[in-house]
Write a protein that holds these residues in place. Structure first.
Motif, short mmCIF file in Angstrom:
data_model
loop_
_atom_site.label_atom_id
_atom_site.label_comp_id
_atom_site.label_asym_id
_atom_site.label_seq_id
_atom_site.Cartn_x
_atom_site.Cartn_y
_atom_site.Cartn_z
N GLN A 104 0.26 1.51 5.61
CA GLN A 104 1.62 1.96 4.89
C GLN A 104 1.95 1.22 3.51
O GLN A 104 3.08 0.74 3.55
CB GLN A 104 2.73 2.08 5.66
N LYS A 106 2.52 0.29 -0.56
CA LYS A 106 3.00 1.18 -1.76
C LYS A 106 1.68 1.47 -2.20
O LYS A 106 0.86 0.47 -2.56
CB LYS A 106 3.93 0.46 -2.68
N GLU A 180 -1.85 9.74 -1.40
CA GLU A 180 -0.37 10.13 -1.38
C GLU A 180 0.28 8.88 -2.35
O GLU A 180 0.73 8.09 -1.62
CB GLU A 180 -0.11 10.09 0.04
N ASP A 182 2.63 6.47 -4.25
CA ASP A 182 4.25 6.41 -4.41
C ASP A 182 4.57 6.29 -6.02
O ASP A 182 5.39 6.69 -6.41
CB ASP A 182 4.68 4.96 -3.97
N LYS A 215 4.23 11.29 -3.78
CA LYS A 215 5.18 11.47 -2.60
C LYS A 215 6.68 12.08 -3.30
O LYS A 215 6.98 11.94 -4.45
CB LYS A 215 5.52 10.10 -2.06
N GLY A 218 8.76 10.07 -5.78
CA GLY A 218 7.79 8.88 -6.31
C GLY A 218 8.11 9.01 -7.79
O GLY A 218 8.96 9.76 -8.35
#
Length: 460
Positions: A104, A106, A180, A182, A215, A218
């Motif tokens: 997880q 950024k 995915e 940010d 996201k 984001g």
């Protein structure tokens, strides 16, 4: 050291076979290339021009302890744990995404026709002042390289900076949905790979695919000078947006730029009185720095640390790399990639520098430009000023177009203009015979021309 239990890998990829007897066995790296494989690795036999399954014995000899496997298990070799999957490439991506979601960090995704590698390096340097940062290594920016980059990420990584490359539609979408991000960055829209698209607008659409995996809430950081990108921001979106560019209607823009042969100084509207020094030439690199600066601000890096990161960043090899060459010459190696936009920018920056020494342009042909290739090469003449250059050496079949354009121009009668179609040794010999003490040379071309080898031959 990185380490995964076989049970965790099997769960991530949906293994088709029972691995209970090997659940606690561990792998410590992942590789699809047996030449670079390390002991205790997980081998990924990809199927492309060659079938990676054919190299399983070499993988075992190198120390691989496990491998994905999409052939019949009856064909399995001994001495290695096999994780049965339907598609080894899809398994690689699934494993990478599982690991990414476990750590997880950024995620910053960066794409663009030009400047994405430089922007990636600048961004990582900024973020390293504040966070534990991991970034794409070299050109590992496609649907194979990006998963490998993720799986090389240390477990304590706080920010992951991923370069996303493409040469066909939907490739950026696939990478974005995997990573995915940010924060997503689009540096610019150029002509790179235009033979695979209908137009520059088609390229813009492909670059904009980076928002597919962005996201909710984001940040999209986009070149506001690119109309083809800005028109795609007109509809409601699920992300915040920041624009950068040369025009004053952008959120971030330069108020001062001064470029020399080896550095570029600028300031921005955010702090006009504070100068930022980039350790590389080219006013066009300011846009890359603005994009990286925007990422830093989005992740709450102080302006002081942003300046520090930009002043200390190091480029990936073969991109605007100064090396000392034959006869004490100075070689500016930018021969890893080229498009009409980047070629013109590099030539303009090099010729407009204030260095009085004799200057050479050593230009190789540009690839993947489609039906307009010949025109794009001819149009390079628009940025080559005969009063600013002493030698123009052109290499590759398509560079004959530029040679013909220049040789009949009366202004170029005093310029040493030379063309070589395909003999790299002849090119090297010509340079060694003609480079004078302390000459300055720019090498710019697509990677396929192998001008990088020429630079290596001239280095001392």
């Amino acid at each position: 050291m990185l380490s995964w239990k076989i049970s965790a890998v099997a769960q991530a990829v949906g293994a088709l076979n029972d691995l209970a007897d090997y659940a606690d066995q561990r792998v410590t790296s992942v590789s699809f290339d047996t030449r670079k494989l390390q002991s205790n690795a997980l081998f990924v036999p990809l199927i492309a021009d060659n079938d990676g399954h054919e190299y399983i014995d070499q993988a075992i000899e190198k120390g691989a302890v496990a491998a994905f496997w999409s052939r019949d298990l009856a064909d399995a070799p001994e001495g290695i744990t096999l994780i049965e999957v339907e598609d080894t490439h899809e398994a690689l991506k699934a494993f990478a995404q599982s690991y990414l979601r476990a750590i997880q960090p950024k995620v910053v995704g960066i794409t663009g026709s030009n400047g994405k590698t430089t922007t990636k390096d600048m961004t990582a340097s900024i973020l390293e002042t504040t966070y534990r940062t991991h970034k794409t290594d070299g050109n590992f920016n496609n649907d194979i390289g990006l998963p490998i980059t993720i799986l090389q990420m240390p477990r304590d990584t706080e920010v992951l900076v991923l370069e996303m490359g493409m040469n066909h539609p939907h490739e950026i979408s696939e990478l974005s949905l995997l990573a995915e991000p940010d924060i997503a960055v689009i540096t610019m829209v150029g002509e790179s790979h235009i033979e695979f698209f209908d137009s520059r607008d088609g390229i813009a659409a492909a670059k904009f695919e980076i928002v597919d995996g962005l996201k909710n809430e984001g940040d999209l950081i986009v070149n506001g000078d690119e109309e083809m990108l800005m028109k795609r921001l007109s509809d409601p979106h699920h992300f915040n947006q920041t624009t950068f560019g040369q025009k004053e209607n952008n959120d971030i823009y330069p108020v001062f730029i001064e470029s020399s042969m080896k550095k570029t100084i600028f300031s921005t509207n955010l702090d006009p009185k504070t100068a930022i020094c980039l350790p590389l030439p080219g006013e066009y690199n300011v846009n890359n720095a603005l994009a990286a600066l925007a990422v830093g601000l989005a992740l709450d890096v102080s302006y002081k640390n942003i300046i520090k990161g930009l002043s200390e960043f190091q480029l990936t090899a073969h991109r605007l790399e100064w090396v000392l060459g034959f006869n004490q010459s100075q070689l500016l190696n930018d021969a890893y990639n080229a498009s009409p936009t980047s070629m013109k920018a590099s030539i303009g920056s090099f010729l407009n520098s204030d260095n009085p020494s004799p200057k050479w342009l050593v230009l190789g042909e540009m690839g993947e430009l489609g039906e307009e290739s010949e025109r794009y090469h001819r149009e390079l003449s628009e940025v080559i000023d005969a009063d600013q250059v002493d030698h123009v050496l052109l290499y590759g079949r398509l560079m004959k177009e530029l040679y013909d354009e220049l040789k009949d121009d009366v202004d170029f009668q005093a310029v040493n203009l030379h063309y070589i179609e395909s003999d790299l040794d002849q090119l090297i010999d010509y340079l060694k015979d003609n480079i004078q003490h302390k000459d300055y040379l720019l090498f710019k071309s697509s990677f396929s021309t192998n001008l990088i080898q020429v630079v290596e031959e001239l280095k001392i």
